[in-house]
Design a protein around this motif. Structure first.
Motif, short mmCIF file in Angstrom:
data_model
loop_
_atom_site.label_atom_id
_atom_site.label_comp_id
_atom_site.label_asym_id
_atom_site.label_seq_id
_atom_site.Cartn_x
_atom_site.Cartn_y
_atom_site.Cartn_z
N PRO A 1 0.81 -1.23 0.00
CA PRO A 1 0.00 0.00 0.00
C PRO A 1 0.84 1.28 0.00
O PRO A 1 0.50 2.24 -0.70
N VAL A 2 1.93 1.28 0.77
CA VAL A 2 2.78 2.48 0.81
C VAL A 2 3.41 2.73 -0.56
O VAL A 2 3.49 3.88 -1.02
N GLU A 3 3.85 1.68 -1.22
CA GLU A 3 4.45 1.83 -2.55
C GLU A 3 3.42 2.36 -3.54
O GLU A 3 3.72 3.22 -4.39
N LYS A 4 2.19 1.85 -3.45
CA LYS A 4 1.12 2.37 -4.30
C LYS A 4 0.87 3.85 -4.01
O LYS A 4 0.64 4.65 -4.93
N GLY A 5 0.93 4.22 -2.72
CA GLY A 5 0.73 5.61 -2.35
C GLY A 5 1.75 6.52 -2.99
O GLY A 5 1.42 7.61 -3.48
N TRP B 1 -8.43 12.28 -7.84
CA TRP B 1 -8.51 10.89 -7.37
C TRP B 1 -7.15 10.39 -6.92
O TRP B 1 -7.04 9.76 -5.86
N THR B 2 -6.09 10.64 -7.70
CA THR B 2 -4.76 10.15 -7.30
C THR B 2 -4.30 10.83 -6.02
O THR B 2 -3.67 10.19 -5.17
N PHE B 3 -4.61 12.12 -5.85
CA PHE B 3 -4.24 12.81 -4.61
C PHE B 3 -4.99 12.22 -3.42
O PHE B 3 -4.39 11.94 -2.37
N ALA B 4 -6.30 12.03 -3.58
CA ALA B 4 -7.09 11.45 -2.49
C ALA B 4 -6.63 10.03 -2.17
O ALA B 4 -6.58 9.62 -1.01
N LYS B 5 -6.27 9.27 -3.19
CA LYS B 5 -5.80 7.90 -2.98
C LYS B 5 -4.45 7.90 -2.27
O LYS B 5 -4.22 7.09 -1.35
N ALA B 6 -3.55 8.80 -2.68
CA ALA B 6 -2.26 8.89 -2.01
C ALA B 6 -2.43 9.30 -0.55
O ALA B 6 -1.76 8.76 0.34
N THR B 7 -3.35 10.23 -0.29
CA THR B 7 -3.61 10.66 1.09
C THR B 7 -4.19 9.51 1.91
O THR B 7 -3.85 9.33 3.08
N GLU B 8 -5.05 8.73 1.28
CA GLU B 8 -5.64 7.57 1.95
C GLU B 8 -4.56 6.57 2.38
O GLU B 8 -4.66 5.95 3.44
N LEU B 9 -3.52 6.41 1.56
CA LEU B 9 -2.50 5.40 1.80
C LEU B 9 -1.31 5.91 2.59
O LEU B 9 -0.67 5.14 3.32
N ARG C 1 2.38 13.76 4.78
CA ARG C 1 3.43 13.20 3.93
C ARG C 1 3.17 13.52 2.46
O ARG C 1 4.09 13.89 1.71
N VAL C 2 1.93 13.41 2.02
CA VAL C 2 1.60 13.71 0.63
C VAL C 2 1.80 15.20 0.35
O VAL C 2 2.34 15.58 -0.70
N ALA C 3 1.40 16.06 1.29
CA ALA C 3 1.58 17.50 1.10
C ALA C 3 3.06 17.85 0.97
O ALA C 3 3.45 18.70 0.16
#
Length: 303
Positions: free
Chosen positions: A6-10, A235-243, A248-250
């Motif tokens: 999951p982290v790698e996908k994020g 969607w990719t931002f929300a998915k990255a934030t979810e994971l 960290r995403v910011a």
């Protein structure tokens, strides 16, 4: 072949978001230099995204049993990410260069997100993340001072709008984590409520210049802002934030000033000075250090 964790996908989702946001900086500046008003670009963004995603959001609007988010969450996300953020951003690009937008929107995102995460998620940044934030802030300051040297203050209204856009998106990112929402549900909620709330106001009350713009300008802004930025990057931002978590995403999004400024140089002919290069390097290092750090959650004290 080993399945991705999951982290790698994020990280992959975050990288895709960085690429799209970098293009967003340049395309939005092009829109700001066209006859289109910020209200026009926001409307094109909303209508194109709504048209593309209609098979998914329309059944949820018509049938309450299919809705995945409470109405107040969808409305909040739409007002922050679907209405306020684009209006601030597109308004800023009418007054300020693309590199200002790259620095002030994405560059300040980790700072505001950290504050909101501390208040809402009780996330206390680790020493490593604080070091990354310090490097980012130093880089943003260096880059902004370099950009403003010898420049007029005519870009100040645009710069303030960019900060407003960063604040809106930071709060949106933290609420994604706070409410533990799914990326696709958030995207559909933003699109549907933006269409229902913003488009009627735009149609009746807001100034328009669509008739003065070329079909090329309209198609470019509608396709990229609505089809690419909303349908893909949101969607990719929300998915990255979810994971990975909001902070960290910011922090990773701080790579956007680097990529966005380089694109502005290549496509729009904007100039990179030695001081600007130093600022970009500091931001890049800060994003790298901060992205690898872990946040600590402050546990509430028992009464």
């Amino acid at each position: 072949m080993r399945a991705l964790q999951p982290v790698e996908k994020g990280y992959i989702f975050a990288l895709l978001t960085i690429c799209i946001w970098s293009g967003f900086i340049v395309i939005s500046r092009v829109g700001g230099q066209s006859p289109l008003t910020p209200f026009d670009v926001a409307a094109l963004r909303t209508v194109f995204a709504a048209a593309i995603l209609m098979p998914w959001w329309l059944p949820r609007v018509l049938n309450s049993s299919k809705r995945k988010l409470p109405w107040y969450q969808s409305l909040t996300f739409a007002l922050l990410a679907g209405v306020s953020y684009p209006l601030f951003a597109y308004g800023g690009f009418q007054y300020a260069p693309a590199n200002h937008g790259a620095v002030l929107i994405a560059g300040t995102l980790p700072f505001f997100t950290t504050l909101f995460a501390l208040a809402l998620l009780r996330e206390k940044p680790s020493f490593q993340r604080m070091l990354g934030l310090a490097l980012i802030i130093s880089g943003v300051t260096t880059l902004f001072v370099a950009m403003m040297r010898g420049a007029s203050w005519e870009s100040l209204p645009g710069d303030l709008m960019f900060l407003g856009a960063s604040i809106c998106w930071s709060l949106f990112a933290v609420l994604l984590r706070h409410w533990q929402t799914r990326a696709f549900d958030v995207t559909l909620g933003v699109v549907a409520f933006s269409l229902l709330v913003y488009i009627p106001i735009y149609a009746v009350f807001l100034p328009k210049a669509l008739s003065q713009a070329s079909w090329g300008d309209i198609a470019l802004q509608g396709f990229y802002q609505g089809g690419i930025v909303v349908c893909c990057a949101m969607w990719t931002f929300a998915k990255a934030t979810e994971l990975l978590g909001a902070v960290r995403v910011a922090v990773m999004m701080s790579a956007v000033p680097v990529a966005g400024t380089l694109l502005a140089i290549a496509i729009l002919g904007e100039v990179l000075t030695p001081a600007s290069a130093i600022g970009l390097m500091l931001i890049f290092l800060g994003a790298l250090v901060g992205a690898l750090a872990r946040a600590r959650v402050i546990l509430p004290v028992s009464p």
